[in-house]
Motif scaffolding. Structure first.
Motif, short mmCIF file in Angstrom:
data_model
loop_
_atom_site.label_atom_id
_atom_site.label_comp_id
_atom_site.label_asym_id
_atom_site.label_seq_id
_atom_site.Cartn_x
_atom_site.Cartn_y
_atom_site.Cartn_z
N GLU A 222 -56.81 28.00 2.47
CA GLU A 222 -57.20 29.35 2.85
C GLU A 222 -56.20 30.02 3.78
OE1 GLU A 222 -61.01 28.85 4.58
OE2 GLU A 222 -62.07 28.55 2.66
N THR A 223 -55.56 29.25 4.66
CA THR A 223 -54.76 29.87 5.73
C THR A 223 -53.27 29.56 5.67
OG1 THR A 223 -55.17 27.97 7.20
CG2 THR A 223 -56.73 29.81 7.29
N LEU A 224 -52.85 28.54 4.94
CA LEU A 224 -51.44 28.15 4.96
C LEU A 224 -50.58 29.20 4.25
CD1 LEU A 224 -49.62 25.76 5.90
CD2 LEU A 224 -49.70 24.96 3.54
N PRO A 225 -49.53 29.71 4.89
CA PRO A 225 -48.66 30.70 4.24
C PRO A 225 -47.95 30.09 3.03
CG PRO A 225 -48.34 30.70 6.63
CD PRO A 225 -49.17 29.51 6.31
N LYS A 226 -47.55 30.94 2.10
CA LYS A 226 -46.94 30.47 0.87
C LYS A 226 -45.55 29.89 1.09
CE LYS A 226 -49.43 33.64 -2.19
NZ LYS A 226 -49.29 34.70 -3.24
N ASN A 227 -44.89 30.26 2.19
CA ASN A 227 -43.55 29.73 2.44
C ASN A 227 -43.57 28.36 3.11
OD1 ASN A 227 -44.55 30.71 4.86
ND2 ASN A 227 -42.52 31.28 5.63
N VAL A 228 -44.77 27.81 3.33
CA VAL A 228 -44.92 26.48 3.95
C VAL A 228 -45.32 25.49 2.86
CG1 VAL A 228 -46.09 25.09 5.69
CG2 VAL A 228 -45.57 27.52 6.15
N LYS A 229 -44.59 24.40 2.78
CA LYS A 229 -44.84 23.38 1.77
C LYS A 229 -45.94 22.44 2.25
CE LYS A 229 -43.62 21.51 -2.20
NZ LYS A 229 -43.66 22.24 -3.47
N TYR A 230 -46.90 22.16 1.36
CA TYR A 230 -48.01 21.25 1.67
C TYR A 230 -47.87 20.01 0.79
CZ TYR A 230 -52.79 19.41 1.87
OH TYR A 230 -53.90 18.60 2.01
N VAL A 231 -47.87 18.83 1.43
CA VAL A 231 -47.68 17.56 0.72
C VAL A 231 -48.76 16.57 1.17
CG1 VAL A 231 -46.10 15.64 0.26
CG2 VAL A 231 -45.18 17.94 0.62
N VAL A 232 -49.41 15.94 0.20
CA VAL A 232 -50.40 14.90 0.48
C VAL A 232 -49.68 13.55 0.46
CG1 VAL A 232 -52.50 13.75 -0.30
CG2 VAL A 232 -52.29 16.25 -0.47
N VAL A 233 -49.85 12.76 1.52
CA VAL A 233 -49.17 11.47 1.67
C VAL A 233 -50.23 10.37 1.73
CG1 VAL A 233 -47.61 10.10 3.07
CG2 VAL A 233 -47.29 12.58 2.93
N ALA B 203 -50.23 20.60 -5.16
CA ALA B 203 -49.41 19.96 -4.12
C ALA B 203 -48.95 18.58 -4.59
CB ALA B 203 -50.20 19.86 -2.82
N PRO B 204 -47.73 18.18 -4.23
CA PRO B 204 -47.24 16.84 -4.60
C PRO B 204 -47.95 15.75 -3.80
CG PRO B 204 -45.64 17.96 -3.22
CD PRO B 204 -46.70 18.96 -3.51
N VAL B 205 -48.02 14.56 -4.37
CA VAL B 205 -48.65 13.39 -3.74
C VAL B 205 -47.61 12.28 -3.63
CG1 VAL B 205 -50.49 11.68 -3.86
CG2 VAL B 205 -50.91 14.03 -4.66
N LEU B 206 -47.42 11.75 -2.42
CA LEU B 206 -46.44 10.69 -2.18
C LEU B 206 -47.15 9.40 -1.81
CD1 LEU B 206 -43.79 12.62 -0.02
CD2 LEU B 206 -43.92 12.43 -2.51
N LEU B 207 -46.59 8.27 -2.22
CA LEU B 207 -47.11 6.95 -1.88
C LEU B 207 -46.18 6.33 -0.86
CD1 LEU B 207 -49.37 4.93 -2.64
CD2 LEU B 207 -47.76 3.90 -4.26
N THR B 208 -46.72 5.93 0.31
CA THR B 208 -45.88 5.42 1.40
C THR B 208 -46.50 4.18 2.02
OG1 THR B 208 -46.99 6.74 3.11
CG2 THR B 208 -45.14 7.77 1.94
#
Length: 637
Positions: free
Chosen positions: A559-570, A609-614
């Motif tokens: 809802e609030t994250l600007p479009k120029n900010v990348k969101y990544v699930v880790v 959003a991309p998903v990374l395995l760490t």
């Protein structure tokens, strides 16, 4: 004696063909032993003086007359009773025993004699029963134009090259000339191979010999000879050129700082497989492997020799080659890419670039023309290496990624802790934030990507992080004195400087409800209004999947994250799902958990959003995280 005695007949005994003297005399008692001894002594003296009358009875076979024939006791031995044959070797004529050094010298002389009557040695290998050398002509059928000409060498093992010389002889001569920098020998070998041998010499391996000669000439800094050998090989033996030989020639040219010729050989002899050719065939795999290693050599040497544009250009070639490498099925062990050395070269070149000792100016090629004008150097040269590494198969090598982290993170320091937006440091650089529930592994992940053990404080007790902690990466040296004591420090931050923000954990933190609400409000304000925020990492436990608090974070981000900010699930702690994790099997996630993460993301508007395995334990996912951290490092605020 005045007594009358009978004559002494001299007879030859047929069985032994030896000279035997038989003495007979009257049976009268006056025939004494003294008379017999005197006569025998007289005959012996005649034999020693080669009297014709006695030597005529001495045949070729030696014989010995012992005292027992005369009736003497067996123990009586005397030289006077020994009659020697005229053709037999006497005891005093025995040959003197040679010393070991003399025997070896004699053996070497016999071996090196081309007219050895005994012929060639019978010692041959299992696959060389006829005495042929590998690559040579055992029947002396080498195709040499001038058969009568000899090329003398300084070597004792291979003293000359002639029509009967084999490929093995030529290789040995080249190696010796290269190791000893023998200009005379390398010139004669060149004349022999180029002027006197045709393309069928050594069963068609003349092209390989020319490649070996070119490499040796480049080791000796003989550029003209190397160019001549390369040109003849390329013109006459193009159909038999091997990728291994081409790669060796490229390395030799780079050693002579001849990058333009090395690129020409790369494009001509190690070009990519043509369209329609399968990349997984052995021939294509060999070509792809040596092309990748040759480009890596160009990049490494360019960085170490302070040519950043050529190094970045080579990294782009590798990034283009990466998908083809994956398609060919080549393994990491088969490739053996020198990523660590390339990273070290890029870091060294970048250090000079920051200090001002390296001018970021597009250099000229050897022929005077400039390189491509579209090459733009990144904020740090190591990012170009990271881009190429992303396209190749990864082995999660600790040494490589430790070098990568040390090159990208040179200085780190804690700047401040904020509980409101007003307490945040000045937004003068990019920012990367990490958020997630308590005990999900945020601090451990921050320490992993920065290659620090205790940059962010870790604890087994959930909720240890109680504020928004800001860490400066690659700030100006001694910035901590300015923060702690207010000292004025001259200098500027590095171009790739950025902030890492460790946000408080939600869910299991043992804090009052009012403080949780304050964190939530601060997070909402931070995400919406922090202008220099470039990347937001949302950490989820790979063992359990998203919980309700994770779902609320995703909804708020959507809802609030600007479009120029990348969101990544880790997904963190992936190693906990594997028994005995290692670098080869460093972590995984259950299919049901991954599906749950995807469904929750779609339900809250962040499904793309991309998903990374760490895993902070096995260092899994370091390269993936740094590809997104690059957004913060390259940000221009």
């Amino acid at each position: 004696s005045n007594r009358r005695i009978r004559p002494l007949p001299l007879l030859l005994t047929p069985p032994t063909s030896a000279a035997m003297i038989i003495i007979s005399g009257p049976q009268a008692p006056g025939a004494t032993l003294r008379t017999a001894v005197a006569l025998i002594s007289f005959v012996f003296l005649l034999h020693e003086n080669e009297a014709p009358g006695v030597s005529a009875f001495a045949p070729a076979a030696p014989s010995v007359m012992t005292p027992r024939y005369l009736g003497f006791p067996r123990d009586a031995r005397s030289s006077m009773f020994l009659l020697r044959s005229s053709s037999a070797d006497s005891a005093d004529q025995k040959t003197t025993k040679l010393s070991r050094a003399e025997r070896k010298a004699k053996e070497r002389a016999k071996k090196n004699n081309p007219r050895n009557p005994k012929g060639p040695s019978k010692k041959t290998s299992a696959g060389n029963r006829k005495g042929r050398r590998p690559g040579g002509d055992g029947n002396n059928n080498n195709h040499v134009n001038n058969r009568g000409k000899e090329y003398r060498l300084h070597s004792t093992a291979i003293s000359k090259l002639t029509a009967t010389s084999t490929a093995d002889d030529v290789v040995k001569a080249i190696k010796r000339a290269q190791n000893l920098h023998d200009v005379h020998d390398i010139k004669n070998i060149e004349n022999f191979l180029i002027e006197d041998c045709d393309e069928t010499f050594a069963y068609g391996y003349r092209g390989s010999l020319l490649a070996r000669l070119a490499v040796a000439a480049m080791h000796m800094n003989n550029n003209d000879l190397a160019r001549k050998a390369i040109e003849v090989r390329r013109t006459v033996h193009r159909s038999s050129m091997l990728p291994l030989e081409s790669a060796a020639i490229i390395r030799g040219l780079l050693r002579m700082h001849n990058v333009s010729d090395a690129i020409d050989v790369l494009d001509d002899e190690l070009s990519l497989p043509l369209e329609g050719m399968q990349p997984d065939t052995p021939e294509s795999q060999e070509r792809i492997t040596h092309r990748a290693l040759s480009i890596a050599s160009i990049a490494s040497r360019s960085f170490f020799e302070d040519h950043p544009y050529m190094g970045v250009k080579a990294m782009r070639w590798l990034a283009t080659l990466g998908p083809i490498v994956r398609e060919s099925g080549l393994t990491i062990a088969e490739l053996s890419m020198p990523w660590t050395r390339i990273i070290q070269g890029a870091a060294q070149c970048e250090s000079k670039r920051r200090d001002g000792t390296l001018k970021s100016k597009c250099p000229a090629d050897d022929d005077g023309t400039k390189e491509d004008d579209d090459i733009e150097l990144p904020c740090t040269l190591v990012f170009s290496v990271l881009d190429a590494m992303a396209t190749f198969p990864s082995d999660n090598n600790d040494k490589t990624y430790e070098a990568l982290s040390n090159a990208l993170v040179r200085r780190t320091l804690f700047v401040t802790g904020a509980v409101a937006l007003s307490g945040c440091p000045e937004a003068d650089r990019g920012e990367a934030a990490f958020i997630g529930r308590s005990n999900v592994g945020k601090s451990s992940l921050v320490n992993m990507i920065t290659n620090r053990k205790s940059l962010a404080y870790t604890s087994k007790r959930p909720g240890k992080t109680q504020q928004f902690n800001f860490f400066a990466v690659n700030d100006k040296p001694e910035r901590e004195r300015e923060i702690k004591y207010g000292d004025e420090i001259k200098g500027e931050k590095d171009p790739d400087s950025f902030y890492i923000v460790d946000l408080p954990g939600f869910g299991f933190a043992k804090v009052p409800q009012q403080q949780r609400q304050e964190w939530s409000d601060f997070f909402k304000d931070y995400v919406a209004n922090r202008k220099n925020l470039k990347i937001l990492f949302h950490l989820v436990d790979a063992r359990h999947g998203p919980i309700d608090e994770d779902s609320r974070i995703m909804k708020q981000v959507g809802e609030t994250l600007p479009k120029n900010v990348k969101y990544v699930v880790v997904l963190t702690k992936a190693d906990k799902n594997v028994k005995g994790p290692s670098t080869k099997n460093s972590g995984k996630v259950a299919r049901g958990t991954l599906e749950s993460v995807r469904e929750t993301m779609k339900a809250n508007g962040v499904g793309n959003a991309p998903v990374l395995l760490t895993s902070a334990e096995t260092k899994l996912g370091r390269d993936d995280l740094w590809r997104y951290l690059r957004l913060a490092a390259e940000a221009r605020v």
